[in-house]
Scaffold this active site. Structure first.
Site, short mmCIF file in Angstrom:
data_model
loop_
_atom_site.label_atom_id
_atom_site.label_comp_id
_atom_site.label_asym_id
_atom_site.label_seq_id
_atom_site.Cartn_x
_atom_site.Cartn_y
_atom_site.Cartn_z
N ASN A 135 -1.85 1.26 -8.84
CA ASN A 135 -1.36 2.84 -8.55
C ASN A 135 -0.08 2.91 -7.88
O ASN A 135 -0.19 2.72 -6.72
CB ASN A 135 -2.81 3.36 -7.83
CG ASN A 135 -2.32 4.76 -7.38
OD1 ASN A 135 -1.47 5.50 -8.02
ND2 ASN A 135 -3.17 5.39 -6.59
N LYS A 191 1.43 5.50 -7.18
CA LYS A 191 1.59 6.67 -6.58
C LYS A 191 3.18 7.19 -6.79
O LYS A 191 3.52 7.10 -7.91
CB LYS A 191 1.29 6.56 -4.95
CG LYS A 191 0.17 5.60 -4.67
CD LYS A 191 -0.36 5.44 -3.35
CE LYS A 191 -1.65 4.96 -3.20
NZ LYS A 191 -2.45 4.98 -1.96
N HIS A 229 -7.99 11.04 -6.51
CA HIS A 229 -7.64 9.98 -5.64
C HIS A 229 -7.72 10.60 -4.20
O HIS A 229 -7.57 11.92 -4.46
CB HIS A 229 -6.35 9.55 -5.76
CG HIS A 229 -5.91 8.45 -5.09
ND1 HIS A 229 -5.31 8.62 -3.72
CD2 HIS A 229 -5.78 7.09 -5.11
CE1 HIS A 229 -5.11 7.63 -3.21
NE2 HIS A 229 -5.42 6.53 -3.90
N GLU A 237 -5.64 11.10 -2.11
CA GLU A 237 -4.41 11.78 -1.66
C GLU A 237 -4.30 13.05 -2.67
O GLU A 237 -3.80 14.18 -1.82
CB GLU A 237 -3.16 10.69 -1.87
CG GLU A 237 -3.23 9.89 -0.84
CD GLU A 237 -2.59 8.23 -1.51
OE1 GLU A 237 -2.14 8.30 -2.71
OE2 GLU A 237 -2.91 7.45 -0.61
N GLU A 289 -12.61 3.63 -2.42
CA GLU A 289 -11.31 3.33 -1.48
C GLU A 289 -11.64 4.06 -0.33
O GLU A 289 -11.44 5.46 -0.20
CB GLU A 289 -9.98 4.22 -2.46
CG GLU A 289 -9.95 3.61 -3.67
CD GLU A 289 -8.37 3.86 -4.00
OE1 GLU A 289 -7.94 2.93 -4.46
OE2 GLU A 289 -7.91 4.85 -3.87
N GLY A 319 -3.47 2.16 2.65
CA GLY A 319 -2.10 2.16 2.93
C GLY A 319 -1.96 1.54 4.37
O GLY A 319 -0.66 1.47 4.99
N SER A 378 -5.74 -1.45 1.07
CA SER A 378 -4.99 -2.36 1.34
C SER A 378 -5.43 -3.88 0.74
O SER A 378 -5.30 -5.00 1.74
CB SER A 378 -5.27 -2.47 3.24
OG SER A 378 -4.74 -1.34 3.51
P1 13P Z 1 -3.12 0.75 -0.85
O1 13P Z 1 -3.05 -0.56 -1.58
O2 13P Z 1 -1.80 0.74 -0.42
O3 13P Z 1 -3.94 0.65 0.51
O4 13P Z 1 -3.54 1.92 -1.66
C1 13P Z 1 -4.70 1.87 -2.06
C2 13P Z 1 -4.68 3.19 -3.16
O5 13P Z 1 -4.76 3.95 -2.70
C3 13P Z 1 -4.89 2.86 -4.45
O6 13P Z 1 -5.29 3.98 -5.09
#
Ligand code: 13P
Length: 269
Positions: free
Chosen positions: A11, A13, A104, A106, A176, A182, A222
């Site tokens: 992903n 983002k 997601h 976010e 997640e 992150g 992560s």
């Molecule tokens: P990270 O791998 O950067 O922690 O992000 C995970 C994520 O939100 C994947 O959708």
């Protein structure tokens, strides 16, 4: 043979414009070729770029004969019309997308999407012939109250309870936990497995074994090439949704190799 093909999904983002995306795919192609990556082995790779990079990624993957799937990070629940700035499921399907991330954390945080929106988005993705990757997971607040599993399973249930067996079988769930995204602090393999097992049990209770046995449950938060192998030990963890590490072709290719080995080991069981 395992009935579930593990998925390594990146992903991106809001990263990598279409020019940077082309550089990524070329490097990934070289790395997978150099590692003699076996696309016929039991794992799948997918990339979820921003909308503006999907076409470039898809064209390059085809040109390089890479059997890597493409997905989107979001979709409108509506099929078309006067909705400035929105993208329909049909548009994504026509671009060759196989997967669409729905809900997601976010997006839930920055663009409040309630469960009704998510139900409609999941339906739109399925109706267009693609597979939704529904994201769920608790924040530290639920975790500190000890209700993390109920919370994540509740999010799954709220969005998927009215699907038919055939529709539910095509779902992917990404567990997640918000606190793991992150920040470099991944869930432990045990935490990831416990959540995946609880989500699978929910599908078993609601739909029966035939559906529960095929729904793929990913872990996200992560993930990197150091923790991927241990996270894949969980019998209910069917791969990863990767953020930061998926922006680095070397790291992403390494994780794909690790998941492939884990998939081969599973098939041999
Ligand atoms: P990270 O791998 O950067 O922690 O992000 C995970 C994520 O939100 C994947 O959708």
């Amino acid at each position: 043979m395992s009935r579930r093909t593990p998925l390594v999904a990146g992903n991106w983002k809001m990263n990598l414009d279409h020019v940077e995306a082309a550089g990524f795919v070329q490097r990934l192609s070289w790395l997978l070729h150099d590692a003699r990556y076996d696309y016929d082995s039991s794992a799948e790779i997918a990339i979820m770029p921003p909308y503006t990079s999907i076409r470039s990624v898809q064209v390059l993957l085809q040109a390089e004969r890479m059997r890597v799937k493409v997905g989107a990070q979001n979709v409108s629940a509506i099929s078309g019309g006067a909705f400035t700035g929105d993208i329909s499921a049909r548009m994504l399907q026509r671009l060759g997308c196989s997967y669409v991330i729905v809900g997601h954390s976010e997006r839930r945080k920055y663009h409040p999407e309630d469960d009704v929106d998510l139900v409609d988005k999941v339906r739109a993705v399925l109706a267009a012939g693609m597979q939704p990757i529904l994201c769920v997971g608790e924040s530290l607040s639920e975790r500190s109250q000890g209700i993390e599993l109920e919370y994540a399973v509740g999010q799954v249930s709220d969005v998927t309870r009215d699907l038919s067996d055939a529709e539910a079988s095509r779902l992917l769930i990404a567990y997640e936990p918000v606190w793991a995204i992150g920040g470099g602090m991944s869930a432990t393999p045990k935490t990831a497995q416990n959540a995946a097992a609880a989500i699978r049990q929910h599908f078993r209770d609601r739909y029966g074994e035939a559906v529960a046995g095929v729904v793929r449950i990913l872990y996200g938060g992560s993930v990197n090439s150091n923790n991927a192998e241990s996270l894949m030990q969980g019998a209910d963890v069917d791969g990863f949704l990767i953020g930061g590490a998926a922006l680095k072709p070397d790291e992403f290719a390494k994780i794909a190799g690790i998941v492939t080995l884990a998939a081969v080991a599973r098939d041999g069981r």
